[in-house]
Scaffold this active site. Structure first.
Site, PDB file in Angstrom:
ATOM      1  N   THR A  67       0.729  -1.132  -0.054  1.00 20.76           N
ATOM      2  CA  THR A  67      -0.036   0.050   0.069  1.00 20.76           C
ATOM      3  C   THR A  67       0.922   1.261  -0.034  1.00 20.76           C
ATOM      4  O   THR A  67       2.065   1.196   0.318  1.00 20.76           O
ATOM      5  CB  THR A  67      -0.988   0.138   1.247  1.00 20.76           C
ATOM      6  OG1 THR A  67       0.087   0.042   2.444  1.00 20.76           O
ATOM      7  CG2 THR A  67      -1.753  -1.051   1.215  1.00 20.76           C
ATOM      8  N   ASP A 147      -2.120  21.428  -1.286  1.00 15.69           N
ATOM      9  CA  ASP A 147      -1.479  20.641  -0.340  1.00 15.69           C
ATOM     10  C   ASP A 147      -0.511  21.373   0.359  1.00 15.69           C
ATOM     11  O   ASP A 147       0.742  21.753  -0.108  1.00 15.69           O
ATOM     12  CB  ASP A 147      -0.815  19.378  -1.351  1.00 15.69           C
ATOM     13  CG  ASP A 147       0.100  18.391  -0.495  1.00 15.69           C
ATOM     14  OD1 ASP A 147       0.387  18.679   0.611  1.00 15.69           O
ATOM     15  OD2 ASP A 147      -0.165  17.025  -0.803  1.00 15.69           O
ATOM     16  N   ARG A 209      -9.586   8.206   2.149  1.00 20.48           N
ATOM     17  CA  ARG A 209      -9.641   7.611   3.328  1.00 20.48           C
ATOM     18  C   ARG A 209     -11.216   7.991   3.613  1.00 20.48           C
ATOM     19  O   ARG A 209     -11.552   9.171   3.814  1.00 20.48           O
ATOM     20  CB  ARG A 209      -8.844   7.837   4.452  1.00 20.48           C
ATOM     21  CG  ARG A 209      -7.520   6.957   4.346  1.00 20.48           C
ATOM     22  CD  ARG A 209      -7.582   5.612   4.616  1.00 20.48           C
ATOM     23  NE  ARG A 209      -6.210   5.051   4.672  1.00 20.48           N
ATOM     24  CZ  ARG A 209      -5.697   4.360   3.547  1.00 20.48           C
ATOM     25  NH1 ARG A 209      -6.286   4.621   2.358  1.00 20.48           N
ATOM     26  NH2 ARG A 209      -4.791   3.643   3.694  1.00 20.48           N
ATOM     27  N   GLU A 238     -15.683   1.310   7.682  1.00 21.78           N
ATOM     28  CA  GLU A 238     -15.512   0.065   6.686  1.00 21.78           C
ATOM     29  C   GLU A 238     -15.126  -1.196   7.435  1.00 21.78           C
ATOM     30  O   GLU A 238     -14.419  -1.033   8.744  1.00 21.78           O
ATOM     31  CB  GLU A 238     -14.229   0.335   5.704  1.00 21.78           C
ATOM     32  CG  GLU A 238     -14.543   1.439   4.706  1.00 21.78           C
ATOM     33  CD  GLU A 238     -13.492   1.531   3.797  1.00 21.78           C
ATOM     34  OE1 GLU A 238     -12.301   0.612   3.719  1.00 21.78           O
ATOM     35  OE2 GLU A 238     -13.232   2.599   3.110  1.00 21.78           O
ATOM     36  N   HIS A 255     -13.930   0.678  -1.437  1.00 19.25           N
ATOM     37  CA  HIS A 255     -12.412   0.811  -1.551  1.00 19.25           C
ATOM     38  C   HIS A 255     -11.664   0.221  -2.419  1.00 19.25           C
ATOM     39  O   HIS A 255     -10.650  -0.572  -2.311  1.00 19.25           O
ATOM     40  CB  HIS A 255     -11.978   0.583   0.039  1.00 19.25           C
ATOM     41  CG  HIS A 255     -10.665   1.267   0.359  1.00 19.25           C
ATOM     42  ND1 HIS A 255     -10.434   1.485   1.578  1.00 19.25           N
ATOM     43  CD2 HIS A 255      -9.673   1.689  -0.053  1.00 19.25           C
ATOM     44  CE1 HIS A 255      -9.291   2.069   1.771  1.00 19.25           C
ATOM     45  NE2 HIS A 255      -8.840   2.285   0.768  1.00 19.25           N
TER      46      HIS A 255
END
Length: 376
Positions: A67, A147, A209, A238, A255
């Protein structure tokens, strides 16, 4: 050597079986007893790797996560016990970027409002946000990046405030990690106040997320504002998303934005390369050899595709409508959320589809989108 691997991690047998016994496990229910005799532990984001899980193991040589994020791994514990760790940053960035772009194309057709000409605000300009921007810019869409961490680090790109995105963007796509404290906290970044302040007809897409959006607040706001359009791949709670919220989303998935075959293969392959390095073994396997042949050899077209034709091309590679329908029909079943993730083995990236054309100009953007073989 005992190699414990998440059962949803593909291509582990061809990559790791030469090194030891490959033992699959359920990522949500892994116990310390199962890990007790592991030499290698390979996980995905649903497994919390912490002291409780690893305390009984005294032989672990490597922990890998296929991930980008590492919030599920206690890195301090691993460092304290001299256990090497590696994740797979960027492995599924292309997949997430293409998912977000395809979702925008699908939504544009569904609500009869072309994507071309809209302004897209991307919140989080890391690997997946950058991949999303790449697709949009290839198609000629104006992109605003937000960002503050990248900006503070001296990233040379142009950044704007979140308030600017809220005021100017027609579409907002979320690509931030989950951060629960501190100056740049992202948990409930989109709370009730911010959700209520979204300008008229905003499309909100979340591929990062679930906790980045206050899901209860989103239900409350959405029930009052039919103009807001939602694409949700991630959910608070989740694998048990709120049914009321699923019903309010235009497109809903479990997801899987990063779940292309290419992305999964890259994630596993990056851990294979790292373990080979640690064990001083030759990394003699090839990533491309893992992938199956795509079921469409080539698509030839005679005129440059408009937006409708572009969506048709995208659907050859991945039809989001199919996953949306399957999800709605199964997520309330026992283990429905995770079962769909486990069985999600069909999705490819744009690079799997070769395009051909005759005597056309100004189609470099198709190559920039990621399609292969553009030209003839």
């Amino acid at each position: 050597m005992n190699i414990l691997v998440d059962e949803n991690m593909p291509y582990v047998i061809p990559l790791f079986s030469d090194m030891g016994e490959v033992i699959p496990f359920n990522g949500r229910s892994l116990t310390s007893a199962q890990v007790h005799d592991a030499d290698v532990l390979l996980v995905r984001s649903i497994t919390n790797v912490n002291a409780e899980l690893l305390a009984g193991n005294h032989r672990l040589k490597f922990v890998g996560s296929a991930t980008i994020g590492t919030d599920h791994v206690d890195l301090a514990y691993l460092a304290k016990h001299n256990i090497p760790f590696s994740n797979a940053p960027g492995c599924n960035a292309t997949a997430v970027g293409e998912f977000a772009f395809i979702a925008m194309l699908e939504l544009a057709q569904r609500v009869n409002s072309p994507l071309k000409g809209k302004v897209v605000g991307i919140v989080g300009a890391g690997n997946t946000g950058t991949a999303t921007a790449k697709c949009l810019q290839a198609y000629g869409i104006k992109v605003l990046l937000n960002d503050p961490i990248k900006a503070a680090e001296g990233d040379s790109r142009s950044f704007v405030s979140l308030d600017t995105i809220m005021a100017q963007a027609d579409i907002i796509s979320l690509h931030v990690p989950i951060t629960r404290t501190g100056e740049h906290k992202t948990k409930h970044l989109f709370d009730e106040a911010r959700l209520s302040a979204l300008k008229q007809n905003t499309w909100l897409i979340n591929c990062c997320r679930g906790d980045v959006i206050d899901n209860q607040a989103l239900i409350k706001v959405k029930q009052k504002r039919a103009d807001l359009k939602l694409v949700l791949d991630v959910w608070e709670g989740e694998p048990k998303p709120l049914p009321e919220l699923v019903a309010l989303a235009e497109f809903a998935t479990p997801h899987i934005a990063g779940y292309s075959l290419e992305g999964k293969a890259r994630g596993t392959f990056m851990l294979y390369q790292k373990l080979c390095q640690l064990l001083n073994l030759p990394a003699d396997k090839n990533l491309l050899d893992l992938l199956p042949t795509f079921n469409i050899k080539e698509v030839e077209f005679m005129t440059a595709p408009n937006e409708k034709a572009l969506l048709q091309l995208a659907r050859f590679v991945y039809d989001l409508r199919d996953d949306d329908q399957i999800f709605r029909n199964t997520f309330l079943n026992q283990n429905g959320f995770d079962t769909m993730r486990k069985n999600h083995l069909h999705r490819r990236e744009f690079s799997a589809l070769a395009l051909a054309y005759n005597n056309l100009s100004d189609v470099d953007w198709l190559s920039n989108l990621g399609f292969s073989g553009v030209g003839k």
